[in-house]
Design an enzyme around this catalytic site. Structure first.
Site, PDB file in Angstrom:
ATOM      1  N   ILE A 133      45.753  23.669  74.328  1.00 18.41           N
ATOM      2  CA  ILE A 133      44.546  24.502  74.334  1.00 18.41           C
ATOM      3  C   ILE A 133      43.385  23.673  73.786  1.00 18.41           C
ATOM      4  CG2 ILE A 133      45.743  26.702  73.977  1.00 18.41           C
ATOM      5  CD1 ILE A 133      44.801  26.561  71.009  1.00 18.41           C
ATOM      6  N   THR A 175      47.945  30.298  68.384  1.00 17.60           N
ATOM      7  CA  THR A 175      47.671  30.669  69.770  1.00 17.60           C
ATOM      8  C   THR A 175      48.505  29.840  70.738  1.00 17.60           C
ATOM      9  OG1 THR A 175      45.429  31.394  69.236  1.00 17.60           O
ATOM     10  CG2 THR A 175      45.859  30.793  71.525  1.00 17.60           C
ATOM     11  N   GLY A 216      44.794  32.212  64.769  1.00 14.24           N
ATOM     12  CA  GLY A 216      44.546  30.816  64.439  1.00 14.24           C
ATOM     13  C   GLY A 216      44.753  29.928  65.645  1.00 14.24           C
ATOM     14  N   CYS A 217      44.243  28.701  65.557  1.00 10.79           N
ATOM     15  CA  CYS A 217      44.310  27.789  66.697  1.00 10.79           C
ATOM     16  C   CYS A 217      45.753  27.393  67.006  1.00 10.79           C
ATOM     17  CB  CYS A 217      43.438  26.570  66.446  1.00 10.79           C
ATOM     18  SG  CYS A 217      43.726  25.740  64.865  1.00 10.79           S
ATOM     19  N   TYR A 218      46.458  26.893  66.003  1.00 10.00           N
ATOM     20  CA  TYR A 218      47.868  26.511  66.251  1.00 10.00           C
ATOM     21  C   TYR A 218      48.697  27.703  66.716  1.00 10.00           C
ATOM     22  CZ  TYR A 218      47.163  21.983  63.804  1.00 10.00           C
ATOM     23  OH  TYR A 218      46.757  20.738  63.425  1.00 10.00           O
TER      24      TYR A 218
END
EC number: 1.2.1.38
Lengths: 344, 344, 344, 344
Positions: B310, B151, B147-149
């Site tokens: 990111i 990472t 997932g984005c968070y």
């Protein structure tokens, strides 16, 4: 009431003008600046054409003495010298800079990197967190209007700390602000193309509002604590949201937190306790003097999340300053401030 | 290499197309969708005129089997049913949804509110946090792309937790994301006039990325912990910044933290350790696969602030997916991803 | 004065509430909607907590008859059916939709693609461009409040066309609007991630405001003309700027244009003639009822550029509607509207 | 190929670096600046950490002579002095400033208010509108890279003017640009809080791109005309959209306009003719070298609306400069520029 505004060209000054224009007890406003004497104000600020076509005046003690209220909205390090001669003369003084907020001159000098105001004047000044200090504000000659971040943090945390519902030993406050908090002076960090569409952190653990928050927690909640406090820049003009994390004290429940907040602010028109998180956002208070507070307990970690939103230029600056003026002059706190937030 | 993208109309899909267009090992891309079969892709997305004028195809197992790689960038709850028949057939499968990230089906069902994928398939899947799991990624048939968070959080915290430089018992993570994280489906909470110029918090302590982060901390750092984790919406399209707070372990210094991060990522091209906070912002990584990390210790509280940024659609989704594909096919990790961030 | 607002959940409705809250002659406001009966208004709109905690009411002729004023802020095609039974009953009717603006039903049906209101009701309605039609507004039962674009275009062009200072035979109007003009209904074209940071053109030469502008030019300036008119979307919430181009009539000078505009609007508090282009921008009028006008003649081409800015939701909708209400009730036009623009 | 970039810290310079990083024929890039010699470039621009960690170099003729190409991306008035000694020496010179665009020195001095470059050098320079001047670009020592507005205007209008499909006697061009067009120097007009959420007009009829456009219309379409041209600031970072209005020549149809545009650009990879207006917006070309063109005829007025969008920093500056370099070195025009637009 005759009002003088020193530092009229800054965003705090502009917001004072916006609200005082509709304040029924204010009949006259004069604008002062350290430079640009004689410049017609509206020639610099087109939105004020036909509204503030008066010339900027030179800052001058004798002139300022004749006002009923003088607001000073200047960079730090200015009013520490400007205001002492005026204290106790004629006007009520309301200082929006940080120069009179810290009671300890050494702390001011350490965090601000500037010479502190005279200690005896600092002592006379009253910290203008209206909801918590109205009795002292009423009789103050000089008000130190709170900083933007401290206003949001303190209004949301003080009730819970004072009632010992949350643990002050691990207090983390993650704060976010719109870019108007950086003032009106152009720089690379406020240059549209470089801050637009970007989110950043600044002054990690070193923001000068840290000692102000800790001092007020001690003063109003009777608790000495060292907070973790970081500040971030949001690519929008106005608004502050602070997210605080604290362990719950044993056996305390979420509903007790909500009840405590409700009880504290029941009679305070500008603090709203929000229960639906979808109704909590900086644009729900934009342009208004509201501080909205939301609290949620995480049952997994037994920690509370306490969130507050304000408009940094209103409740975090000009609005609270006028709220303090209202208290000083025996007016309802909402005078001139009873506006609907600018949601869209 | 022949590539199929399922869920091409979502933002993850669009970013895959953007990068794969310049990937030297990819010779052919087909686009799949659950509806809109036959629609010429560029008629929906004007930026792709002359670039992706191919028709959308119907999702079909037999067709998908013929690709070398199939990326699935779908809402949660889709690939738990779609992918099992394809596992071990022909293509490498890289799933950008959350359906294969949590090893415990019960946890998935609790946090996602949907039926989990078959347990045996979940067990075969490999968590694709490339910098920490490249050896397993290399041979995986099915990759659960992070997932984005998670990472951002994991890349910045894992080294410090693994080396026991920070205390995992009071870990607070305050996360902020641009609005593209909400996907391409219009709703009131993504309606321009209502989110523009507003900052808000959402899913307080209940984001489905919480168990993913905790599982990976356990897996890669050998530490079991319960984190405080809140998510916020920033009025910008792309970017994630996570601010983590943790007490330092006794006698650990800031320079040890920096050294640990540097040592961990020395040979990893997409992780940069930033020492000047003015160089840390989401627009410094926008459009790229970089994760920038900054760490600062507060001497007053003995707590560390660990910050990561990111691009949520790149390192937080499509970029890392391609990075995993590169590993699977023995290509340099930077293949097709070696671009300069889109600063302005 | 008792006020009813039909279509309260739209942006026009929300702006009416914002201004009427501070209108001294308004003592009561009821909110109506075609659905969501019984829903507490502030539960949908968090900014109105403590301000509008009343339930939404069902639209009902008998109930509406009892108000002094009824504002209708609905999509086109609604009030053509809703209002006829109410005309001449009790309340003054102020319609913010386009249903009563075009005098020719055939034109309405061609441009709006919907059935027109009854011709006899259309004939009774008065076009509420306040500065140009106050005498008729005063006695009107039903006011067709002007569209947002027409307000800006007409206020800036009518004086010059009426005095035959510019040539109506080649009139090009290039209009730009913030996204709130698209209303509160989510769609792909108002989805944050896809309109943010993007500028686009829409409805090339086909906007339904074209016949409204041409009709008013004929009505107030006595000139029949066909205009070129294109509309663009600006990635911001509020504001309209229109740039018009017209050949100068022989021997006319720039100062004559300025003098004509000044003379026309000398006694009109909401129109400001701006001479310094740096003071002209949509944020100089944001949140206010001002229309700012700027004119410049290009000596190379002998053509005039005539620019107007308004807040589309205020002077272009709710503000002008209240201005019309003030006229109808014999109040100063500025009642409830005398606010400082929200510059920052 | 060894490349030098003079004015590397400006936005044109940064974009050159972004594209040249992925240009297969470029093996080395040196960065030059008028001040800040020795400063490590990535310490100023965090996005370039690990990408451009080289020190800035002092501008020096002898050093510059050794490069194969020198791009100059400086404010106007710099290269008029800097470049003459380098012409014909070693490097191909590509100037992104306005100093060599106008063939008439008197015109330059009138519109730019600065001293013109030596007339003989101006005469040698080639106007680098690649699609229209590739043959001359191929052999040029010094290229005057077109301005951002002229690129969009000329690519969309030249075919129609050359073929006499539209009337050049009443040409109105209404142009809009993102704020990056103002460069990287902070000022009040690029200060986030004052331009965010605001749309404005600037330089009414006086933009220095006017003579450049008229000169190129004369040069490439053989038509002498005086245009109406106004420029506006859009609150976004990148992107230009130009809306042009022109009467149709008798009996010309919309499909003839489309056909003419298609025929002209059939073999040009960076110009796309868009037929669905919903696919036309600045974010459909953002970050890319595309110019998208849309045309629509208004049957009521017999006038054409011709719209073009580009990324001002790419096709309007650095991208076209590299396109010209590719032509000069016999490379395919798309070398290093074949990227997917950054839609979201």
């Amino acid at each position: 009431m005759k009002v003088g505004i020193v530092g009229a060209t800054g965003y705090g000054g502009l917001e004072l003008i916006r609200f005082l224009h509709n304040h029924q007890a204010v009949e006259h406003i004069d604008l002062f600046t350290s430079s640009e004497e004689g410049v017609v104000f509206s020639s610099k600020f087109g939105h004020l054409v036909n509204i503030a076509d008066t010339p900027l005046q030179k800052i001058d003690d004798e002139t300022l003495e004749k006002f009923d209220v003088v607001f000073t909205s200047t960079p730090s390090g200015v009013t520490s010298e400007l205001l002492p001669p005026l204290v106790g003369k004629g006007p009520k003084l309301i200082d929006l800079s940080g120069d009179y907020r810290l009671k300890d001159p050494a702390s001011y000098e350490a965090w601000y990197g500037k010479k502190a105001a005279p200690p005896e004047i600092i002592q006379q000044s009253v910290y203008g967190l209206t909801e918590w200090n109205a009795d002292n504000v009423k009789n103050a000659s000089l008000i130190a209007n709170p900083g933007c971040y401290p206003t949001a943090v303190l209004l949301s945390l003080l009730p819970l700390l004072k009632e010992k519902l949350i643990d002050s030993n691990f207090l983390v406050i993650d704060a976010k602000s719109g870019i108007s908090g950086a003032g009106n002076k152009p720089s690379q960090t406020t240059h549209f193309s470089e801050v637009n569409e970007s989110f950043s952190i600044y002054k990690t653990n070193t923001h000068q509002h840290i000692p102000e928050i800790e001092q007020a927690i001690s003063m109003f909640a009777g608790v000495d604590t060292a907070i973790s406090f970081n500040t971030h820049l949001v690519p929008m003009t106005r608004g502050i949201l602070t997210t605080a994390y604290a362990p719950m004290m044993p056996d305390v429940t979420e509903s007790q937190l909500v009840a405590c907040l409700r009880a504290t602010y029941e009679k305070h028109p500008f603090v709203r306790i929000i229960t639906d998180v979808n109704n909590l956002a900086t644009n729900r208070v934009r342009g208004s003097n509201y501080c909205d507070i939301f609290v949620k307990v995480d049952s997994r970690t037994k920690r509370a999340t306490i969130v507050a939103v304000i408009d940094n230029l209103v409740k975090g600056a000009a609005g609270q300053a006028i709220q303090n003026m209202n208290v000083q002059f025996g007016l309802p706190q909402t005078t001139g401030l009873d506006v609907v937030p600018f949601f869209i």
